[in-house]
Design a protein around this motif. Structure first.
Motif, PDB file in Angstrom:
ATOM      1  N   GLN A   1       1.791   6.764  -6.821  1.00 35.95           N
ATOM      2  CA  GLN A   1       0.744   7.717  -7.196  1.00 35.95           C
ATOM      3  C   GLN A   1       1.101   9.155  -6.824  1.00 35.95           C
ATOM      4  N   ASN A   2       1.876   9.312  -5.756  1.00 34.99           N
ATOM      5  CA  ASN A   2       2.206  10.654  -5.272  1.00 34.99           C
ATOM      6  C   ASN A   2       3.579  11.130  -5.706  1.00 34.99           C
ATOM      7  N   GLY A   3       4.312  10.312  -6.452  1.00 28.22           N
ATOM      8  CA  GLY A   3       5.630  10.717  -6.928  1.00 28.22           C
ATOM      9  C   GLY A   3       6.681  10.793  -5.844  1.00 28.22           C
ATOM     10  N   TRP A   4       6.563   9.959  -4.794  1.00 31.33           N
ATOM     11  CA  TRP A   4       7.532   9.971  -3.710  1.00 31.33           C
ATOM     12  C   TRP A   4       8.829   9.325  -4.156  1.00 31.33           C
TER      13      TRP A   4
ATOM     14  N   THR B   1      -4.851   5.933   8.594  1.00 32.47           N
ATOM     15  CA  THR B   1      -5.230   6.981   7.656  1.00 32.47           C
ATOM     16  C   THR B   1      -3.977   7.759   7.287  1.00 32.47           C
ATOM     17  N   PHE B   2      -3.806   7.984   5.997  1.00 25.58           N
ATOM     18  CA  PHE B   2      -2.702   8.773   5.471  1.00 25.58           C
ATOM     19  C   PHE B   2      -3.290  10.080   4.936  1.00 25.58           C
ATOM     20  N   ILE B   3      -2.667  11.189   5.279  1.00 22.28           N
ATOM     21  CA  ILE B   3      -3.073  12.489   4.760  1.00 22.28           C
ATOM     22  C   ILE B   3      -1.827  13.159   4.197  1.00 22.28           C
ATOM     23  N   SER B   4      -1.813  13.358   2.888  1.00 19.64           N
ATOM     24  CA  SER B   4      -0.685  13.996   2.216  1.00 19.64           C
ATOM     25  C   SER B   4      -1.100  15.414   1.853  1.00 19.64           C
ATOM     26  N   GLU B   5      -0.355  16.372   2.394  1.00 18.11           N
ATOM     27  CA  GLU B   5      -0.682  17.773   2.142  1.00 18.11           C
ATOM     28  C   GLU B   5       0.607  18.587   2.144  1.00 18.11           C
ATOM     29  N   ASP B   6       0.755  19.408   1.111  1.00 13.29           N
ATOM     30  CA  ASP B   6       1.976  20.189   0.938  1.00 13.29           C
ATOM     31  C   ASP B   6       3.171  19.241   0.974  1.00 13.29           C
ATOM     32  N   ASN B   7       4.134  19.489   1.844  1.00 10.94           N
ATOM     33  CA  ASN B   7       5.331  18.658   1.936  1.00 10.94           C
ATOM     34  C   ASN B   7       5.314  17.756   3.161  1.00 10.94           C
TER      35      ASN B   7
ATOM     36  N   GLU C   1       0.831  -1.209   0.000  1.00 13.03           N
ATOM     37  CA  GLU C   1       0.000   0.000   0.000  1.00 13.03           C
ATOM     38  C   GLU C   1       0.864   1.257   0.000  1.00 13.03           C
ATOM     39  N   VAL C   2       1.914   1.261   0.792  1.00 14.80           N
ATOM     40  CA  VAL C   2       2.813   2.423   0.832  1.00 14.80           C
ATOM     41  C   VAL C   2       3.491   2.590  -0.523  1.00 14.80           C
ATOM     42  N   GLU C   3       3.913   1.502  -1.140  1.00 13.29           N
ATOM     43  CA  GLU C   3       4.556   1.596  -2.463  1.00 13.29           C
ATOM     44  C   GLU C   3       3.579   2.100  -3.516  1.00 13.29           C
TER      45      GLU C   3
END
Length: 141
Positions: A31-34, A68-74, A24-26
């Motif tokens: 998807q988020n370009g990490w 729950t993961f929340i991706s916002e800004d950096n 899931e993290v991968e």
């Protein structure tokens, strides 16, 4: 304008769920370009925290761990909620003596210490009989 993404997962408190968490993290990283380094860091954070919950939080396995993961800004915020035994890793985990020799070190606490070094913020509270652990890490390093 910042773009916020939020997604949630549910896991059984079993060690054999760890590959599902890694996958899931991968997926989220792709998807988020990490960067690969960030994906590795998030997986290490998740593994350390999930193993503590799985190994020490329950007497039986009729439970669930919500993430729950929340991706916002950096920043990436990870919220882990479980209904296991109350445990505040910030105040109850033993602090490791990282200056002692390997033979003299007591077992425990090193995983929490490692997670602290990889996060910008860690918060814990026990509410309504559930452990709520919030971890915040930067995504731009």
């Amino acid at each position: 304008m910042s773009v916020s993404k939020k997604w949630s997962l549910e896991f059984d408190p079993k060690r054999d769920e760890l590959p599902n968490i890694v996958a899931e993290v991968e997926r989220a990283g792709e998807q988020n370009g990490w960067s690969l380094g960030l994906i590795f860091r998030i997986n290490l954070i998740m593994e350390e925290m999930m193993l503590n919950i799985i190994d020490y939080g329950f007497d039986d396995r009729n439970h669930q761990i919500d993430v729950t993961f929340i991706s916002e800004d950096n920043l990436l915020t990870i919220e882990i909620i479980d209904d296991g035994r109350p445990f505040d890793p910030l105040s109850e985990a033993p602090a490791p003596d990282i200056d002692a020799s390997l033979e003299d070190r007591r077992i425990g606490g090193l995983g929490i210490h490692l997670v602290r070094t990889m996060t910008e913020d860690m918060r814990y509270e026990c509410t309504d009989g559930k452990n709520h652990l919030t971890l915040v890490t930067r995504t731009d390093i």
